[in-house]
Design an enzyme around this catalytic site. Structure first.
Site, short mmCIF file in Angstrom:
data_model
loop_
_atom_site.label_atom_id
_atom_site.label_comp_id
_atom_site.label_asym_id
_atom_site.label_seq_id
_atom_site.Cartn_x
_atom_site.Cartn_y
_atom_site.Cartn_z
CG ASP A 88 -1.71 1.27 1.39
OD1 ASP A 88 -2.53 1.54 0.50
OD2 ASP A 88 -1.52 1.99 2.38
CG LEU A 106 -8.19 9.35 3.51
CD1 LEU A 106 -8.18 10.67 4.25
CD2 LEU A 106 -9.44 9.26 2.63
NE ARG A 107 0.52 5.87 2.08
CZ ARG A 107 0.56 5.17 3.19
NH1 ARG A 107 0.10 3.94 3.21
NH2 ARG A 107 1.05 5.66 4.30
N GLY A 108 -4.82 6.03 -1.45
CA GLY A 108 -5.28 5.80 -2.82
C GLY A 108 -5.84 7.07 -3.46
CB VAL A 122 -1.43 7.75 -4.97
CG1 VAL A 122 -0.73 7.24 -6.21
CG2 VAL A 122 -0.50 7.65 -3.77
#
Length: 349
Positions: free
Chosen positions: A205, A286-288, A291
């Site tokens: 991830d 919330l990384r998705g 990015v």
């Protein structure tokens, strides 16, 4: 000001690489915006992963660094310079610079933490009161590319260290109460073969993008790839001359995109739709979302646009999300197809 010219062995030209568009796009976008967070490239053996990664490093314009500085310090950006260089700049001292190729650092599988992070000479610090730092691979990779082949076989602790540095842009080494901090802003590229084991989901991830590559099945393409390689091996300089114009064009396009990037905007309703896709796919954290926003902006800049459109998002969103989905052993479709189905549902065909 002095100029240095490095003599290196020829590198296979990036624009001569046939196929593997997904991997090439992911690498280009990370070079345009290193804050995307790196690329994880998973695929079969012998599909040109290492060749492509070395080729993108060779393609990049040279960078200006402070002369004789082990951290490749920037001359004016405080985020990219070591403490000693910062002191000199703030004191108005004269600092010489040199031009170098973008650093391309290979991390060997058997590397120790000291080799990666660097070490402090404790004996010298205690007896002479001098803080001596022996630079590790993270220092050498500052402002460049750090490549980890077979990242799925690397010790989890080392992967954590790499990802932390890549995310923060800094590396801190502490020994016996003595601390040294230096910039470590690099594009982290990992590659691996799924047959040799998967990365833990929480580590996977942390990579910004995930490119999957397969062995080319089309016979004519396979012949083309073999011929390109044979031509380069027999006389690399002829091959380099043949692709010089294409290489220069792509180099200029990447450089222009890096300049344009800060002016690219993405409308609020498109940002909401990106988050809607992440929500429907049940992506943790919330990384998705972050990015995908960054990658869409980088792709728009790559195409000389200062406004992100739906097609820009569709082009990059699978690369940004496929590795963040929860694995379901009973699922009959792969994660990339699953992302596409939800994207088409949210954005419309």
């Amino acid at each position: 000001m002095s100029i240095t010219k490095e003599v290196t062995r020829p590198v296979f030209p990036f624009t001569a690489i046939v196929g593997q568009e997904e991997m090439k796009l992911a690498l280009i976008l990370n070079v345009i915006d290193p804050k995307i967070g790196g690329v994880m490239i998973m695929g079969d053996r012998g599909t040109g992963k290492s060749t492509t990664i070395r080729a993108i490093a060779d393609l990049l314009p040279q960078i200006e660094v402070v002369e004789d500085d082990i951290f490749n310090s920037h001359i004016s950006d405080f985020e990219l310079m070591s403490d000693s260089v910062r002191e000199k700049v703030q004191n108005g001292e004269n600092v010489n610079t040199a031009w170098i190729n973008v650093p391309m650092v290979d991390l060997p599988l058997g590397a120790t933490e000291d080799r990666v992070c660097g070490t402090i000479d404790i004996e010298k610090a205690l007896t002479e009161g001098i803080k001596t730092f022996e630079a590790g691979l993270l220092a050498k990779a500052n402002r460049g590319i750090l490549y980890v082949d077979e990242v799925n076989l690397l010790d989890d602790h080392l992967v954590d260290v790499l990802l932390d540095s890549a995310a923060s842009g800094w590396n801190t080494v502490e020994r016996e109460g003595i601390s040294v901090r230096h910039p470590a802003r690099f594009v982290l590229v990992g590659s691996g073969n799924p047959e040799e084991g998967e990365l833990r989901p929480q580590l996977l991830d942390r990579f910004g993008m995930h490119a999957e590559i397969r062995t080319v099945k089309e016979p004519t393409l396979r012949v083309q790839i073999v011929e390109q390689r044979s031509k380069f091996d027999s006389d690399p300089y002829v091959c380099l001359r043949e692709y010089k114009e294409q290489q220069d064009q792509l180099k200029m396009r990447i450089s222009d995109a890096q300049t344009l990037l800060q002016n690219v905007v993405i409308d609020y309703d498109l940002r909401v739709k990106i988050s809607e896709v992440c929500g429907k796919l049940d992506v943790d954290g919330l990384r998705g979302d972050i990015v995908t926003n960054r990658a869409a902006k980088a792709f728009a800049a790559y195409n000389s646009k200062n406004q992100v459109e739906v097609d820009d998002i569709k082009k990059v969103i699978t690369l940004c999300l496929r590795h963040r989905l929860r694995k379901d052993p009973l699922e009959t479709i792969d994660s990339g197809t699953k992302v596409n189905l939800v994207v088409n549902e949210v954005f419309g065909e």
